[in-house]
Design an enzyme around this catalytic site. Structure first.
Site, PDB file in Angstrom:
ATOM      1  N   GLU A  43      -5.908  12.137  23.961  1.00 53.77           N
ATOM      2  CA  GLU A  43      -6.585  12.460  25.222  1.00 53.77           C
ATOM      3  C   GLU A  43      -6.641  11.259  26.158  1.00 53.77           C
ATOM      4  OE1 GLU A  43     -10.335  14.219  23.911  1.00 53.77           O
ATOM      5  OE2 GLU A  43      -9.379  16.171  23.741  1.00 53.77           O
ATOM      6  N   ASP A  73     -10.298  22.015  17.201  1.00 51.78           N
ATOM      7  CA  ASP A  73     -11.369  21.191  17.773  1.00 51.78           C
ATOM      8  C   ASP A  73     -12.745  21.825  17.642  1.00 51.78           C
ATOM      9  OD1 ASP A  73     -12.732  19.260  19.103  1.00 51.78           O
ATOM     10  OD2 ASP A  73     -11.981  19.743  21.097  1.00 51.78           O
ATOM     11  N   GLU A  79     -21.304  21.314  20.739  1.00 50.30           N
ATOM     12  CA  GLU A  79     -20.418  21.377  21.896  1.00 50.30           C
ATOM     13  C   GLU A  79     -19.899  22.795  22.123  1.00 50.30           C
ATOM     14  OE1 GLU A  79     -16.992  18.772  21.704  1.00 50.30           O
ATOM     15  OE2 GLU A  79     -16.078  19.689  23.469  1.00 50.30           O
TER      16      GLU A  79
HETATM   17  C1  BDP Z   1     -13.442  17.186  22.057  1.00 49.51           C
HETATM   18  C2  BDP Z   1     -14.437  16.877  23.115  1.00 49.51           C
HETATM   19  C3  BDP Z   1     -14.207  15.552  23.794  1.00 49.51           C
HETATM   20  C4  BDP Z   1     -14.018  14.469  22.745  1.00 49.51           C
HETATM   21  C5  BDP Z   1     -12.899  14.848  21.811  1.00 49.51           C
HETATM   22  C6  BDP Z   1     -12.767  13.899  20.642  1.00 49.51           C
HETATM   23  O1  BDP Z   1     -14.403  17.922  24.064  1.00 49.51           O
HETATM   24  O2  BDP Z   1     -15.303  15.313  24.613  1.00 49.51           O
HETATM   25  O3  BDP Z   1     -13.766  13.243  23.332  1.00 49.51           O
HETATM   26  O4  BDP Z   1     -13.143  16.104  21.242  1.00 49.51           O
HETATM   27  O5  BDP Z   1     -13.216  14.272  19.555  1.00 49.51           O
HETATM   28  O6  BDP Z   1     -14.058  18.119  21.235  1.00 49.51           O
HETATM   29  O7  BDP Z   1     -12.223  12.829  20.764  1.00 49.51           O
END
Ligand code: BDP
Length: 679
Positions: free
Chosen positions: A273, A346, A374
């Protein structure tokens, strides 16, 4: 007459005073979590035969709160079977002896006694406890500006601008709460890490926290940004094979350990990301992790290297982490642990386990669970997560893991977790990290007396109503959000409400619901079978065969692995469409049942706590209908099939729901106003 009047007044005063006293005894104090308040009333006799800060805290906890009659002896005694943190509690008449190899072990033993006390259980036989994992760690996704990524309980507990000079009393309370459930490591900052946390200025601040946590057996870890040498000291590269880069990390580690001799190590999100990582320099995750591990090694530190990556090496996101990490098996140094999210995508309300678990036999692995909700209704919905984690440990054997991490749901709200019942998730995470064989039922029965009932004497039928409410809550969320293996139907950005139709221009396809549900006139679901992406090939037997065919795949993962026609005949005999509708309905009914159980318990719950949960349950009930209507109206348009008769008609129109625009920080259910306007 006057005398009679005086007597009347004094009786009245006595009654009012009595009422006030009992009200204050009953008052709910969310800040206390599940822990007893210190009181001098018990005066338990505690004999401390151990040195050190942790042992002293253990003794003080029992002096403050243990109500047994006899003497409690706390003794450090060599006992190989107990390891570093285990303990033994030996009753003898009214007296008790707690033994352990360390002061921390004694502290855990003391909290065990207080747990038994709050459940009203006698200590009448020998108790021996040894944790399943040596490393039981909370991951805070806290930013240095005080915000928390995916945090729903206020701002960060860490007041960086005040540290190191000013020390909040909550740091110690936090450490106490963690120790009471067995957590022994804390990553202070977000995995999307600012390099500044590694600056000299911040190391001084971190040192203060580490000093406060140490007596509670808690080590501090930091999320490290892989590009820190470039960002903090303008090195031209962060290439892990560059000598100057390796030297930089060694020096940085020396600096950290000079301030914090028992510093735990780094957590790293790399090449994920948009975060920098070794792949930016043509190196592998193993080369990056090992370089940092070698800087930590002389000090005994560890690297927790995350496997949450999804670069498009394959069209199916669920396959990508495995494809990148599995070939690196055996290439990591032994002070690196690969940290893997429980599921392959996720933290969805339900996912199968990540096939990476067990697929790297020569690499230490740890599981990352998400305690913060989340994807399960933030701090508005009751979703007791122990059943989800129990399900995970049914697939992935704890013995195959080296450690366990949980993404914290804690902020600076007075009650720590926003939703008062979300405290149970913090508690459950700690307890499962200690003993993954505990059942959700056992955990909730441990937590409820101190967490909800307080001093109330609660009848058995009310207790079982509340237990059921907690235990069914996660499945209820799955039902009204995304049953039968559906996933990621969330609105873009905030991950709170439904937006299966969401399609903003230019967005990454694998961030969009349509990528996951694949609904079309022919059916719904992601084909990961051999005729589709073949993600099931990454699974070991018996799961590979089980998931490969829709006839053997469990219903609750069906649309994760298969794209099926709307009129596909389910095991129940119903069509897929009808069954899907009934799950959404079932989720809504479940929330209304939860409301009923909570209402019945009203006389036994402190008024502030009762009201807070009552209000949140009302929001949850409205949100459940929002989810049901949004998904069924949308999928109904695609399937062209009507709702079965036993499913309640929608109260919204798709048009209304499509128009809902939740700003990223606006978590209010749109159904509040929509439903109100209908009444
Ligand atoms: C996702 C989240 C994000 C996190 C990412 C992570 O939306 O905010 O930074 O995972 O785990 O679930 O790195």
């Amino acid at each position: 007459m006057v005398q009679a009047m005086n007597k009347y007044i004094s009786t009245f005063i006595t009654i009012v005073a009595g009422m006030l006293f009992s009200m204050s005894a009953m008052a709910y104090d969310g800040a206390r979590l599940w822990l007893p308040a210190a009181s001098d009333a018990n005066g338990a006799t505690v004999k401390l035969e151990a040195k050190g800060a942790a042992a002293a805290i253990a003794a003080q906890e029992l002096r403050d709160s243990w109500s047994g009659n006899g003497t409690v002896v706390l003794r450090v005694k060599r006992d190989k079977a107990l390891g570093e943190d285990g303990y033994r509690i030996i009753p003898s008449g009214d007296n008790l002896t707690v033994t352990a190899n360390s002061g921390t072990g004694l502290l855990y033993g003391a909290y065990h006694l207080l747990r038994m006390q709050s459940m009203g259980k006698p200590v009448d036989s020998v108790i021996t406890e040894v944790p399943a994992f040596d490393l039981r760690v909370l991951n805070h996704w806290d930013n240095l500006d005080g915000t928390i990524e995916r945090g729903y309980a206020g701002k960060s507990l860490w007041k960086w601008e005040e540290l190191p000079g000013k020390v909040s009393p909550r740091y110690k309370e936090y450490a106490r709460a963690n120790a009471s459930v067995g957590i022994n490591g804390v990553v202070l900052n977000n995995v999307n890490a600012s390099s500044r946390i590694l600056s000299r200025e911040y190391i001084e601040k971190v040192r203060v926290l580490a000093d406060i946590f140490r007596p509670y057996g808690i080590k501090v870890y930091l999320s490290a940004n892989f590009a820190a040498p470039m960002q903090l000291d303008s090195l031209p590269t962060a290439d892990p094979l560059d000598k100057d880069v390796a030297k930089w990390w060694k020096k940085k580690c020396d600096e950290i350990y000079a301030a914090i001799p028992d510093f735990g190590g780094f957590l790293v999100k790399a090449n994920s990301e948009g975060q920098p990582g070794p792949c930016d320099f043509g190196r592998t995750h193993a080369e990056g992790a090992n370089m940092m591990a070698r800087a930590l090694r002389p000090h005994g530190g560890k690297v927790m290297w995350r496997a949450f990556v999804y670069s498009p090496v394959d069209a199916d996101r669920a396959k990508q982490a495995y494809m990148e990490f599995q070939p690196l098996d055996g290439k990591f140094d032994d002070n690196v642990i690969v940290q893997i999210k429980n599921g392959p995508v996720d933290f969805q309300p339900r996912e199968p386990f990540s096939p990476l678990f067990g697929a790297m036999p020569s690499t230490p692995q740890m599981a990352e669970l998400q305690v913060t909700q989340e994807y399960l209704g933030h701090a508005n919905h009751v979703a007791f997560l122990a059943p989800m984690w129990e399900e995970f440990f049914g697939w992935v054997k704890p013995e195959s893991l080296k450690a366990i991490a949980g993404v914290a749901n804690i902020g600076d709200d007075e009650n720590w977790t926003g939703h008062p019942l979300a405290q149970a998730n913090w508690y459950a995470f700690g307890r499962l990290a200690w003993n993954p064989a505990l059942t959700s039922g056992e955990i909730v029965r441990e937590w409820l007396p101190a967490g909800v009932y307080g001093s109330h004497d609660v009848p058995a039928d009310i207790k079982s109503g509340i237990e059921d409410m907690m235990l069914m809550s996660r499945e209820a969320v799955v039902d009204y959000m995304m049953p039968l293996g559906l996933h990621h139907l969330f609105a873009f950005g905030h991950h709170y409400g439904p937006e299966p139709w969401c399609n903003p221009e230019g967005a990454r396809p694998d961030w969009l619901p349509s990528y996951y549900h694949r609904a079309d006139s022919a059916g719904i679901g992601f084909d990961r079978s051999p005729s589709g992406s073949n993600a099931i090939a990454q699974y070991p037997e018996p799961y590979r065969s089980l998931y490969a065919s829709s006839s053997t795949c469990p219903d609750n993962l069906l649309l994760w692995f298969h794209h099926l026609p709307w009129d596909y005949k389910m095991k129940s005999g119903a069509t897929l469409w009808d069954e899907l509708c009934r799950h959404y309905e079932r989720g809504c009914v479940a929330v209304s049942d939860m409301q009923k159980s909570w209402m019945k318990a009203k006389p036994y719950i402190a008024p502030e706590l009762y009201r807070d949960v009552e209000e949140r349950l009302a929001t949850q009930a409205r949100d459940a209908i929002w989810w049901k209507d949004g998904c069924l109206l949308y999928f109904g348009e695609i399937s062209g099939m009507p709702l079965p008769d036993d499913v309640t008609a929608p109260v919204h129109t798709l048009e209304q729901l499509r128009a809902v625009d939740l700003g990223i920080s606006n978590y209010e259910s749109p159904s509040t106003s929509l439903l109100n306007s209908k009444r």
